[in-house]
Design an enzyme around this catalytic site. Sequence first.
Site, PDB file in Angstrom:
ATOM      1  N   ASP A   8       5.082 -13.904  11.536  1.00  0.00           N
ATOM      2  CA  ASP A   8       3.816 -14.348  11.356  1.00  0.00           C
ATOM      3  C   ASP A   8       2.675 -13.204  11.503  1.00  0.00           C
ATOM      4  O   ASP A   8       2.171 -13.013  12.531  1.00  0.00           O
ATOM      5  CB  ASP A   8       3.457 -15.545  12.000  1.00  0.00           C
ATOM      6  N   LYS A  53      -7.270  -1.490  11.268  1.00  0.00           N
ATOM      7  CA  LYS A  53      -6.657  -1.809  10.087  1.00  0.00           C
ATOM      8  C   LYS A  53      -5.425  -0.887   9.895  1.00  0.00           C
ATOM      9  O   LYS A  53      -4.339  -1.200   9.352  1.00  0.00           O
ATOM     10  CB  LYS A  53      -7.822  -1.859   9.109  1.00  0.00           C
ATOM     11  N   GLU A 111       0.775  -1.161   0.028  1.00  0.00           N
ATOM     12  CA  GLU A 111      -0.130   0.031  -0.024  1.00  0.00           C
ATOM     13  C   GLU A 111       0.964   1.229   0.064  1.00  0.00           C
ATOM     14  O   GLU A 111       1.655   1.349   0.894  1.00  0.00           O
ATOM     15  CB  GLU A 111      -0.775  -0.035   0.933  1.00  0.00           C
ATOM     16  N   HIS A 134      -3.567  10.165   0.209  1.00  0.00           N
ATOM     17  CA  HIS A 134      -3.597   8.788  -0.423  1.00  0.00           C
ATOM     18  C   HIS A 134      -3.343   8.747  -2.079  1.00  0.00           C
ATOM     19  O   HIS A 134      -2.807   7.948  -2.468  1.00  0.00           O
ATOM     20  CB  HIS A 134      -4.920   8.241   0.005  1.00  0.00           C
TER      21      HIS A 134
END
Length: 442
Positions: free
Chosen positions: A300, A284, A88, A397
Site C-alpha cells: 500500500d 517526492k 515515470e 529527463h
Amino acid sequence: MRRKRDIIISGFSKLLKEEKLKLVAEYFENPGEVVSLLKSFWHTDERQQKLFDEFSENTITNFYIPYGIAPNVMINERTYLVPMVIEESSVVAAASAASKFWSERGGYHSEIISTKKVGQVHFSWSGPESRLRAMMPEIRTVLVEAVKPITANMEKRGGGILDIELISLTHEIEDYYQLMVTFETKDSMGANFINSVLEEFGQTLRQYMAGQLHLPEQQQQLEIIMAILSNYTPECVVKTWVECPFSRLDQIDETLDGEAFARKFEKAVRIAHVDIYRATTHNKGIYNGIDAVAIATGNDFRAIEAAGHAYASRNGRYQSLSRVEIEGDIFRFILEVPMALGTVGGLTSLHPLAKQSLELLGNPSATELMMIASAMGLANNFSAVKSLTTKGIQAGHMKMHLFNILNHFKANDEEKTAAAEHFKDQKVSFASVGQYIASLRK
Ligand code: MEV
C-alpha cells in the site's frame, strides 16, 4: 445520443460489467470505439481477469503501468534484481544507474531501526482520569483476553500486541481519550489484523465499563468514537546509506572534483532541510523509488507515503528524509524512513505479479523488503540531486521522455530509431522532436 453528465446514476454497482462499460461509453462521442479500447485491456485469461475485477469495485478494465527491473542492487553485500512499477520514464533508469555506481563503492548499507506499528481506540468518557488510570491494569488484561482468538496465529509467528497505553487528550477535546496500542506484525503489513483487534478492544472496553456497577451511572457509559490503525509509524523505520571517500566521486562531473561535488551535493540536501518547497520535491524523488517497489510487491504505497511525509515533519517542520554526513574525506548519504510493508497476506500473495516480484527478490521478509525499497528511494534521491547539482535534470529527463514525445507524434519504428540516433547529442524538447519528425516526413 451522448449521455448527460449531470444525471445521478443509481444502482451502478449492481450492473453487470458489460453494462457498466456500455453505460460509461455513452459519455463519449464514439461509444463503440471506447468499448473496444477498454476491452482491449482485458486479460485474455478470464480467470485472471476475474481476479483483477475482484480486487476493486465497479471495474470495467485494467490500467497498465510499466513493470521494469533495476539490476545490480547490492544491499549489505547481497545483490538483487529489483522490480519497479512506475509510469515515470526516468525512475528505473535512475535506480539502475545509481545502483551500478554504488555497487562499485560497497553497495547500499541498511539496518532496521524498529518494526513497531500502532493503532488507536478513540473514545469519550466523562469520569475522572485518575479513576480510569487506576482501572487500566485490569482493562489491559480483559482486552488481551478478549482478542485471544484473533491474536493466536500472529503470536505463533512471533508477533502480537506489545503494549496498550491510555492517553488523555481531555485538554484538547472534552472527555476524549485514546488507547494507543503497539503491535508487532512480523511479515504482514498487518492492517486487517490491527483493525480487527482494535474493533474488538472497542466493544470490550464499552462492555467492561457498562459492567462497572459501582460507578455513577454516567461513568458506566463509554462511547467508542472509532478504532483504527495509524499510518504514522515512527517506530517502524529503516535506515539505508551509501558512503565512499571523496576521491571515488571524482568522475561524476567534468567541472567538479569529488570533494567539490560532495560539498555541493551536501548543500543541496541541506536546502531540503530548511525549505519546505524544496523538501517536498526532494522527498517526492525518494518516493519515486519507494512507491515503485511498493506497487510491484503489492504493498500500500499511500500508507507508506503518508507515514513518510508525516515523519518528515516530526521536528515541527517538514524536512528532507535524507541527509548527508561528511566525516574527514568520507561522503555518506543516508535515508531514514518509516515503512510499514508486508511480504505475506493482502495483495502480496493474490496479485500474480506481486507474488512474482517477491519471488524475484528471493521471498524476502518484511524487514528485508524495507531495506530494498528504501535503497531504491535513496538511489532515486541520489540520482536526482546528482543531476540537479551538475548537468541539470532536464537533459536526462527529456532523453528518457523522448519515446513518450515520439509516441505523441505517432512516430513509427523507423522514425523512432532515427530520432534516437539524432537526439543522442541534441537537446530534446517537445518542439525539437516535433520539428525533427516533421522534417523526416517531408
Ligand atoms: C521528479 O519526479 C523527481 C525530482 O524532481 C526529484 C528532485 O527534484 O529531487 C527530480
